[in-house]
Design a protein around this motif. Structure first.
Motif, short mmCIF file in Angstrom:
data_model
loop_
_atom_site.label_atom_id
_atom_site.label_comp_id
_atom_site.label_asym_id
_atom_site.label_seq_id
_atom_site.Cartn_x
_atom_site.Cartn_y
_atom_site.Cartn_z
N UNK A 108 -3.67 2.45 19.80
CA UNK A 108 -2.21 2.34 19.81
C UNK A 108 -1.57 3.43 18.93
N UNK A 109 -2.16 3.70 17.78
CA UNK A 109 -1.61 4.71 16.87
C UNK A 109 -1.59 6.09 17.53
N UNK A 110 -2.67 6.45 18.20
CA UNK A 110 -2.74 7.76 18.88
C UNK A 110 -1.68 7.85 19.97
N UNK A 111 -1.51 6.80 20.73
CA UNK A 111 -0.51 6.82 21.80
C UNK A 111 0.89 6.89 21.20
N UNK A 118 9.18 7.21 20.65
CA UNK A 118 10.37 6.62 21.25
C UNK A 118 10.02 5.44 22.15
N UNK A 119 8.80 5.41 22.64
CA UNK A 119 8.39 4.42 23.63
C UNK A 119 8.07 3.05 23.03
N UNK A 140 2.21 -4.21 30.95
CA UNK A 140 1.22 -3.15 30.80
C UNK A 140 0.03 -3.73 30.04
N UNK A 141 -1.16 -3.53 30.57
CA UNK A 141 -2.38 -3.98 29.93
C UNK A 141 -3.23 -2.76 29.60
N UNK A 142 -3.68 -2.68 28.36
CA UNK A 142 -4.47 -1.54 27.91
C UNK A 142 -5.72 -2.03 27.19
N UNK A 143 -6.86 -1.60 27.68
CA UNK A 143 -8.11 -1.84 26.96
C UNK A 143 -8.27 -0.71 25.96
N UNK A 144 -8.69 -1.02 24.76
CA UNK A 144 -8.87 0.00 23.73
C UNK A 144 -9.76 1.12 24.24
N UNK A 160 -5.77 10.28 23.54
CA UNK A 160 -4.81 11.40 23.54
C UNK A 160 -4.40 11.77 24.96
N UNK A 161 -5.35 11.75 25.90
CA UNK A 161 -5.03 12.04 27.30
C UNK A 161 -4.06 10.99 27.85
N UNK A 162 -4.34 9.72 27.57
CA UNK A 162 -3.45 8.66 28.02
C UNK A 162 -2.08 8.78 27.35
N UNK A 163 -2.06 9.13 26.07
CA UNK A 163 -0.80 9.29 25.34
C UNK A 163 0.07 10.36 26.00
N UNK A 164 -0.55 11.46 26.39
CA UNK A 164 0.21 12.53 27.07
C UNK A 164 0.78 12.03 28.40
N UNK A 165 -0.01 11.25 29.13
CA UNK A 165 0.46 10.69 30.40
C UNK A 165 1.66 9.76 30.17
#
Length: 185
Positions: free
Chosen positions: A85-88, A94-95, A28-32, A57-62
């Protein structure tokens, strides 16, 4: 070892060497998320903008709704990557199993990022970093001609660690936009 080739603790070193060298990894690759630009700030210390917080937050929900999890996380030490990362993590703690913050990912080249991927022994790796290396890696692995993916882009690949150059499957490349998840492929 009966459980899909991984011991109970989920560690790859429980596997015979022949299997460890030829396993499939979820990368998994995530740009800030979008950061604030203030001329008086040091680049490393830039915080997320309001839009960046909303997108994260939207990505965290997904991620939570999709029950995605990461056995190992490598994150740049820059403030905006840590905040993303903290928000997610707050939405799906658990993830997240093993988080490592590394200065190496701040201004890392694609070559350095490839080395980190190849050296990391896990079956599920999340890298949180910056452009141009994140966009470069996503473009390279997906065979895309896009070289500047937007902030908060989140990509997933299945790859054979023994042959990262040829044995890659793009699972998805998505981004949050206006409170929704949008596919980029």
């Amino acid at each position: 070892w009966k459980n899909k080739g991984v011991c109970k603790r989920g560690r790859l070193n429980c596997l015979p060497l022949s299997l460890r060298l030829n396993f499939i990894m979820k990368l998994f690759l995530l740009r800030h998320a979008k950061s604030a630009w203030r001329s008086f700030e040091n680049d490393h210390d830039r915080a997320l903008s309001e839009r960046g917080v909303r997108d994260a937050k939207t990505l965290a929900e997904h991620i939570a709704n999709s029950q995605i999890s990461f056995n190992k996380i490598l994150c740049s030490t820059a403030r905006r990557t840590k905040e993303t990362l903290k928000i997610i993590k707050e939405n799906s703690s658990y993830a997240f199993k093993d988080i490592n913050y590394t200065e190496t990912l701040y201004h890392a080249s694609e070559s350095i990022m490839r080395d980190l991927i190849e050296e990391t022994q896990t079956d599920s790796l999340l890298i949180v970093s910056h452009n141009p290396s994140i966009s470069g890696m996503i473009s390279y692995l997906s065979g895309s001609q896009v070289y500047n993916f937007p902030t908060c882009v989140f990509a997933c690949f299945s790859l054979n660690k023994k042959n990262i150059d040829k044995d890659v499957k793009t699972e998805y490349i998505i981004r949050p936009k206006e409170g929704k998840i949008t596919s980029l492929v």
